[in-house]
Design a protein around this motif. Structure first.
Motif, PDB file in Angstrom:
ATOM      1  N   ILE A 117      54.543   4.400   6.669  1.00  0.00           N
ATOM      2  CA  ILE A 117      53.496   5.302   7.145  1.00  0.00           C
ATOM      3  C   ILE A 117      53.975   5.912   8.454  1.00  0.00           C
ATOM      4  CG2 ILE A 117      51.134   5.475   7.917  1.00  0.00           C
ATOM      5  CD1 ILE A 117      50.558   3.111   6.089  1.00  0.00           C
ATOM      6  N   GLU A 130      48.760  16.442   7.664  1.00  0.00           N
ATOM      7  CA  GLU A 130      48.799  15.360   6.688  1.00  0.00           C
ATOM      8  C   GLU A 130      50.106  14.608   6.754  1.00  0.00           C
ATOM      9  OE1 GLU A 130      46.347  17.006   2.970  1.00  0.00           O
ATOM     10  OE2 GLU A 130      48.030  15.687   2.546  1.00  0.00           O
ATOM     11  N   VAL A 184      47.482  -5.132 -12.092  1.00  0.00           N
ATOM     12  CA  VAL A 184      47.600  -3.784 -11.534  1.00  0.00           C
ATOM     13  C   VAL A 184      48.896  -3.128 -11.999  1.00  0.00           C
ATOM     14  CG1 VAL A 184      47.732  -2.485  -9.398  1.00  0.00           C
ATOM     15  CG2 VAL A 184      46.151  -4.374  -9.578  1.00  0.00           C
ATOM     16  N   GLY A 217      44.066  -3.542  -6.413  1.00  0.00           N
ATOM     17  CA  GLY A 217      44.472  -4.927  -6.163  1.00  0.00           C
ATOM     18  C   GLY A 217      43.346  -5.710  -5.511  1.00  0.00           C
ATOM     19  N   ARG A 227      43.920  -0.249  14.546  1.00  0.00           N
ATOM     20  CA  ARG A 227      44.856   0.764  14.058  1.00  0.00           C
ATOM     21  C   ARG A 227      44.357   2.181  14.317  1.00  0.00           C
ATOM     22  NH1 ARG A 227      47.908  -0.504   8.568  1.00  0.00           N
ATOM     23  NH2 ARG A 227      49.354  -2.013   9.438  1.00  0.00           N
ATOM     24  N   PHE A 251      52.678  -4.742  -5.923  1.00  0.00           N
ATOM     25  CA  PHE A 251      52.629  -5.248  -4.549  1.00  0.00           C
ATOM     26  C   PHE A 251      53.780  -6.224  -4.315  1.00  0.00           C
ATOM     27  CE2 PHE A 251      48.262  -4.898  -6.233  1.00  0.00           C
ATOM     28  CZ  PHE A 251      47.924  -3.717  -5.600  1.00  0.00           C
ATOM     29  N   ASN A 264      36.955  13.512   8.125  1.00  0.00           N
ATOM     30  CA  ASN A 264      38.008  13.552   9.141  1.00  0.00           C
ATOM     31  C   ASN A 264      37.487  13.261  10.536  1.00  0.00           C
ATOM     32  OD1 ASN A 264      40.646  13.633   9.610  1.00  0.00           O
ATOM     33  ND2 ASN A 264      40.941  15.800   9.167  1.00  0.00           N
ATOM     34  N   LEU A 277      46.959 -10.924 -10.090  1.00  0.00           N
ATOM     35  CA  LEU A 277      46.380  -9.605  -9.789  1.00  0.00           C
ATOM     36  C   LEU A 277      47.486  -8.568  -9.720  1.00  0.00           C
ATOM     37  CD1 LEU A 277      46.323  -8.222  -6.621  1.00  0.00           C
ATOM     38  CD2 LEU A 277      45.167 -10.355  -6.188  1.00  0.00           C
ATOM     39  N   THR A 336      42.370  12.279   4.321  1.00  0.00           N
ATOM     40  CA  THR A 336      43.144  12.033   3.101  1.00  0.00           C
ATOM     41  C   THR A 336      43.813  10.667   3.121  1.00  0.00           C
ATOM     42  OG1 THR A 336      44.956  13.157   4.190  1.00  0.00           O
ATOM     43  CG2 THR A 336      43.654  14.452   2.649  1.00  0.00           C
ATOM     44  N   LYS A 337      43.732   9.986   4.234  1.00  0.00           N
ATOM     45  CA  LYS A 337      44.510   8.755   4.360  1.00  0.00           C
ATOM     46  C   LYS A 337      43.646   7.699   5.027  1.00  0.00           C
ATOM     47  CE  LYS A 337      48.149   8.624   7.141  1.00  0.00           C
ATOM     48  NZ  LYS A 337      48.262   7.345   7.817  1.00  0.00           N
ATOM     49  N   LEU A 361      45.669   4.639  17.029  1.00  0.00           N
ATOM     50  CA  LEU A 361      46.843   5.511  16.892  1.00  0.00           C
ATOM     51  C   LEU A 361      46.385   6.882  16.416  1.00  0.00           C
ATOM     52  CD1 LEU A 361      48.924   2.888  14.968  1.00  0.00           C
ATOM     53  CD2 LEU A 361      49.452   3.687  17.263  1.00  0.00           C
ATOM     54  N   PRO A 362      46.772   7.913  17.105  1.00  0.00           N
ATOM     55  CA  PRO A 362      46.353   9.238  16.644  1.00  0.00           C
ATOM     56  C   PRO A 362      46.958   9.537  15.272  1.00  0.00           C
ATOM     57  CG  PRO A 362      47.941   9.400  18.448  1.00  0.00           C
ATOM     58  CD  PRO A 362      47.554   7.966  18.332  1.00  0.00           C
ATOM     59  N   GLY A 363      46.124  10.040  14.391  1.00  0.00           N
ATOM     60  CA  GLY A 363      46.627  10.454  13.083  1.00  0.00           C
ATOM     61  C   GLY A 363      46.842   9.322  12.102  1.00  0.00           C
ATOM     62  N   HIS A 364      46.498   8.085  12.509  1.00  0.00           N
ATOM     63  CA  HIS A 364      46.711   6.975  11.582  1.00  0.00           C
ATOM     64  C   HIS A 364      45.761   7.061  10.401  1.00  0.00           C
ATOM     65  CE1 HIS A 364      48.346   3.043  10.610  1.00  0.00           C
ATOM     66  NE2 HIS A 364      47.140   2.731  10.188  1.00  0.00           N
ATOM     67  N   ASN A 394      52.123   8.462  14.730  1.00  0.00           N
ATOM     68  CA  ASN A 394      52.033   9.492  15.762  1.00  0.00           C
ATOM     69  C   ASN A 394      52.101  10.906  15.200  1.00  0.00           C
ATOM     70  OD1 ASN A 394      51.998   7.348  17.504  1.00  0.00           O
ATOM     71  ND2 ASN A 394      54.241   7.328  17.654  1.00  0.00           N
ATOM     72  N   GLN A 395      51.457  11.109  14.080  1.00  0.00           N
ATOM     73  CA  GLN A 395      51.340  12.466  13.579  1.00  0.00           C
ATOM     74  C   GLN A 395      50.224  13.151  14.352  1.00  0.00           C
ATOM     75  OE1 GLN A 395      52.791  14.100  11.033  1.00  0.00           O
ATOM     76  NE2 GLN A 395      54.169  12.521  10.288  1.00  0.00           N
ATOM     77  N   PRO A 396      50.380  14.406  14.666  1.00  0.00           N
ATOM     78  CA  PRO A 396      49.232  15.099  15.272  1.00  0.00           C
ATOM     79  C   PRO A 396      48.079  15.127  14.274  1.00  0.00           C
ATOM     80  CG  PRO A 396      51.006  16.626  14.722  1.00  0.00           C
ATOM     81  CD  PRO A 396      51.533  15.263  14.541  1.00  0.00           C
ATOM     82  N   PRO A 397      46.847  14.960  14.774  1.00  0.00           N
ATOM     83  CA  PRO A 397      45.723  14.915  13.854  1.00  0.00           C
ATOM     84  C   PRO A 397      45.600  16.216  13.079  1.00  0.00           C
ATOM     85  CG  PRO A 397      44.990  14.985  16.150  1.00  0.00           C
ATOM     86  CD  PRO A 397      46.464  14.802  16.161  1.00  0.00           C
ATOM     87  N   GLY A 398      45.130  16.074  11.859  1.00  0.00           N
ATOM     88  CA  GLY A 398      44.974  17.275  11.044  1.00  0.00           C
ATOM     89  C   GLY A 398      46.179  17.517  10.164  1.00  0.00           C
ATOM     90  N   ASP A 449      48.653   4.990  -4.781  1.00  0.00           N
ATOM     91  CA  ASP A 449      48.326   3.850  -3.937  1.00  0.00           C
ATOM     92  C   ASP A 449      47.381   2.935  -4.709  1.00  0.00           C
ATOM     93  OD1 ASP A 449      47.608   2.075  -2.035  1.00  0.00           O
ATOM     94  OD2 ASP A 449      47.590   3.558  -0.435  1.00  0.00           O
ATOM     95  N   LEU A 450      47.850   1.743  -5.050  1.00  0.00           N
ATOM     96  CA  LEU A 450      47.066   0.870  -5.929  1.00  0.00           C
ATOM     97  C   LEU A 450      46.361  -0.241  -5.164  1.00  0.00           C
ATOM     98  CD1 LEU A 450      49.772   0.586  -8.686  1.00  0.00           C
ATOM     99  CD2 LEU A 450      47.666   1.886  -8.821  1.00  0.00           C
ATOM    100  N   ARG A 451      46.391  -0.173  -3.834  1.00  0.00           N
ATOM    101  CA  ARG A 451      45.899  -1.324  -3.079  1.00  0.00           C
ATOM    102  C   ARG A 451      44.419  -1.590  -3.328  1.00  0.00           C
ATOM    103  NH1 ARG A 451      47.866   0.232   2.714  1.00  0.00           N
ATOM    104  NH2 ARG A 451      47.423   2.285   1.848  1.00  0.00           N
TER     105      ARG A 451
END
Lengths: 196, 558
Positions: B5, B14, B193, A22, A154, B124, A87, B189, A164-165, A157-160, B8-12, A17-19
């Motif tokens: 991305i 990945e 990059v 940038g 944002r 990008f 977390n 830019l 690590t993210k 949203l759960p888990g957004h 709605n992933q459950p937390p924890g 991820d290069l953002r």
């Protein structure tokens, strides 16, 4: 030219991820724009006997309070970043809401200052520089505020966001620090230097 | 590529980030109408840049021909002097901001850099599309300014002149330049990059093609200088429309500040226009001379040296603006220092040609023509970089001759060389060599005929940017005008060639020139994701001559 043919063509490899890189590159560029304004200001300051000219008395109280608020908000936003790395989305949200509030207070303070100052945009060269530089900085604060609000939006949203993210969170933080650094230079030039 | 991305992933748990093209379905190949959409593929964007820039080149060229027709006689008998000024201003603006910069950096850079470093796209892609789509509105603003008289203060837009002529047109002009400036920053830019982080893992730094080194240097330069112009233009805009007085001397302002802000960008801008061309030269010459490039590292580092030194020479445009003596001395020295890395490159190319098995293809002809013209332009630049001489020729046609030699004889020749060289890769078809040669001969003769007499005109004192001149200069001006007509005609065979070849040229195959850089390892035109499987670099980009393969059947006989 050797071409490996081991992986399947339908699979596409990920790249880092290069953002953040940038954004950093962009901010270096942005700071040069402010550099142009600063250089202009210093040129006028150096070439005028009386600086700021008669009739443009700089208020110091409100901007100093504003400065303290903005500089401390840099620490506040960093606490949010620390929280998300553990977390802790709730904690991140708390600190980011606080940062957004501080940013909004800063902008309100700027508007209040504009309304109460004894000089307008076109009074003299100092006033020109003053309004243009603080105005452009205020625009950047506003953009930073939007970024922080976007992060908060944002994070509903759960888990957004997770440990690590959290690139978006980091980028909002970096941008906010940038706005802060620019303000410190601006405050030095526009306010503190007028005392000497 | 999109960044998917999962929501709605459950937390924890990945979430995995998938950077890929598999999640959205794109066709097997782009159709013609995809080129008119907000496409994010770097190859589409590159072609969009090249084609739009070429259209603006034709517009700017028509303005130039009109100006030369006007200058065929001493009196202003063809164009109204104000219209002449508007043409002069917008010719410069369009040629710089909408033709050379977008085509060299945006066009070739976008098309080639990901292919050369072995990436599937730029870092990008969406930002890339944004950067391109800032250009057409800018062009429309420039053209729209003609309805308000056209900006008439030269491409430099010095105040106070720019504050008193055609304020609406001047404001539109400023907005247009801010748009292309933004485009330049965003594109740059992206390049930085991409080149730093997206190289295919098997590629070492000394296997990076020289074009990428050049684009890297260009991008750094653009990032550091463009915002300063934006600052200056914002101040000018406020002076024009909101009653401030930054550049109004009667109200405490100072016009020289604008010149500093402007040239802090616009001197590096000339390096923005020539560094990618140096990159194109470093790609074209070894391929067509069948020899390894001479002094790879020297050429790569000299790009970076030009980038660094180029930031410290801007005052040589302002020797006559009352700059103090120490400044004249410092900037004279730094200007002459820039000639050193440039010379390193020139000698590198000449040494590459030395003893090579040269194929005189159209691309090579333009590259060799460029060598000659650029050296001439560079030498007249050295003379003008010295303050004592510059004081005499400042704002005369000597300046016009110099920068047309480096910008037309350099940049435009380089873009032509690049088009002839990479056209097979971009379209999958060969260009016609006969038409290419006609094009080269016409362009070469036209350029020299137009701009060589201008040196003499300048030394005799003919001022630039005016529609009328002293009758003593008539004869040389007539020669210049004839040359300009030849240049105008020279575009016709090229345009016919490009369109004709694009539709029905000979199939080129993947690697018609037997070149070794990565972009030739994929199909022509490249597949949408560039490669089925990313290539593995097994040798340097310029290792020619060790094992020369038989020349491709499509190659022109020499």
């Amino acid at each position: 030219m050797a071409i490996a043919t081991t992986t399947s063509p339908s699979h596409h490899e990920e790249h880092k991820d290069l953002r953040v890189w940038g954004l950093l590159t962009f901010l270096i560029s942005e700071s040069l724009m402010f550099g142009g304004f600063f250089a202009t200001y210093l040129f006028f300051r150096g070439s005028n006997e009386v600086w700021p000219p008669e009739g443009t008395e700089v208020e110091l109280l409100v901007p100093t309070i504003n400065t303290i608020i903005l500089v401390s908000s840099s620490f506040v936003i960093h606490f949010g970043d620390t929280a998300i790395k553990k977390n802790n989305v709730k904690g991140m949200r708390f600190w980011y809401i606080l940062t957004a509030l501080m940013g909004a207070i800063f902008l309100a303070g700027q508007v209040y200052e504009y309304m109460t100052l004894g000089y307008g945009l076109t009074t003299n060269v100092f006033a020109n520089c003053f309004y243009l530089m603080t105005g452009f900085h205020g625009l950047h604060v506003f953009v930073g505020l939007l970024l922080i609000l976007g992060v908060l939006w944002r994070s509903r949203l759960p888990g957004h966001y997770s440990a690590t993210k959290h690139t978006g969170i980091e980028m909002a933080e970096i941008y906010w620090h940038f706005v802060d650094i620019i303000w410190i230079i601006l405050f030095t030039l526009l306010y503190i230097l007028t005392l000497f | 590529m999109t960044l998917e991305i999962p929501r709605n992933q459950p937390p924890g748990k990945e979430a995995t980030i998938v950077v890929s093209g598999t999640t959205h379905h794109h066709p097997e190949a782009w159709k013609w109408y995809h080129y008119f959409t907000f496409n994010v593929d770097h190859k589409v964007i590159g072609i969009q840049y090249l084609v739009t820039a070429f259209l603006f080149y034709l517009i700017g060229g028509l303005m130039a021909v009109a100006m030369r027709a006007e200058l065929a006689t001493p009196d202003a008998d063809l164009l109204d002097p104000n219209l002449y000024n508007a043409f002069m201003t917008n010719h410069g603006t369009i040629m710089i901001f909408l033709w050379i910069v977008p085509s060299a950096i945006g066009g070739f850079g976008n098309f080639l850099v990901p292919l050369m470093v072995g990436a599937r796209d730029m870092a990008f892609p969406k930002l890339n599309a944004i950067a391109f789509w800032l250009n057409p509105p800018a062009g429309l603003l420039i053209l729209a300014s003609f309805f308000f008289g056209g900006s008439q203060s030269g491409w430099t837009a010095y105040p106070p002149l720019s504050l008193v002529t055609a304020p609406i047109a001047q404001s539109l002009w400023i907005l247009a330049i801010v748009l292309v400036g933004t485009s330049s920053i965003l594109g740059s830019l992206n390049f930085v990059v991409t080149i730093l982080f997206m190289k295919v893992p098997s590629m070492k730094w000394d296997q990076l093609p020289l074009f990428c080194w050049a684009i890297l240097a260009t991008s750094v330069l653009a990032l550091l200088s463009t915002p300063v112009l934006a600052a200056g233009l914002v101040l000018l805009l406020f002076d024009l429309n909101f009653g401030t007085s930054f550049f109004k001397p009667d109200a405490g302002g100072n016009v020289v500040i604008y010149q500093h802000l402007f040239w802090f960008y616009s001197h590096p801008a000339v390096y923005l226009m020539i560094l990618p061309i140096f990159g194109i030269m470093s790609e074209v010459i070894p391929v067509h001379a069948r020899k390894p490039i001479f002094g790879y590292k020297a050429i790569a580092y000299s790009s970076l040296a030009i980038c660094v030194v180029g930031l410290f020479v801007w005052v040589h445009h302002m020797f006559t603006s009352g700059t103090p003596g120490w400044m004249r001395m410092f900037f004279t020295i730094s200007t002459l220092i820039v000639a050193v890395p440039t010379g390193v490159k020139i000698f590198g190319w000449v040494a590459t040609l030395w003893g090579g098995k040269i194929r005189f293809t159209s691309a090579m002809l333009f590259a060799i023509g460029l060598l000659m013209m650029f050296v001439m332009g560079g030498l007249s630049g050295v003379t003008m970089g010295t303050a004592p001489f510059d004081v005499h020729v400042h704002d005369t046609y000597y300046v016009v001759a110099h920068f047309h030699y480096v910008l037309f004889g350099g940049s435009v020749f380089g873009i032509y060389a690049g088009i002839y060289h990479w056209f097979p890769k971009i379209t999958g078809r060969m260009m016609n060599e006969t038409l290419g040669r006609i094009h080269f001969i016409l362009t070469f003769i036209g350029t020299n005929l137009t701009f060589l007499p201008m040196h003499e005109l300048g030394l005799q004192g003919m001022p630039r940017r005016v529609a009328m001149y002293d009758p003593q200069f008539t004869h040389l001006n007539e020669i210049c005008t004839i040359g300009a007509y030849i240049l105008g005609i020279s575009v016709i065979p090229f345009t016919i060639n490009a369109l004709w070849s694009w539709i029905g040229g000979k199939q080129a195959g993947d690697n018609p020139w037997n070149a070794l850089t990565l972009e030739w390892t994929t199909s022509s035109p490249p597949a949408i994701e560039n490669w089925e499987v990313l290539p593995v670099v097994s040798h340097g980009p310029y290792e020619y001559g060790h094992d020369v393969q038989p020349l491709a059947a499509t190659e022109a006989s020499t």
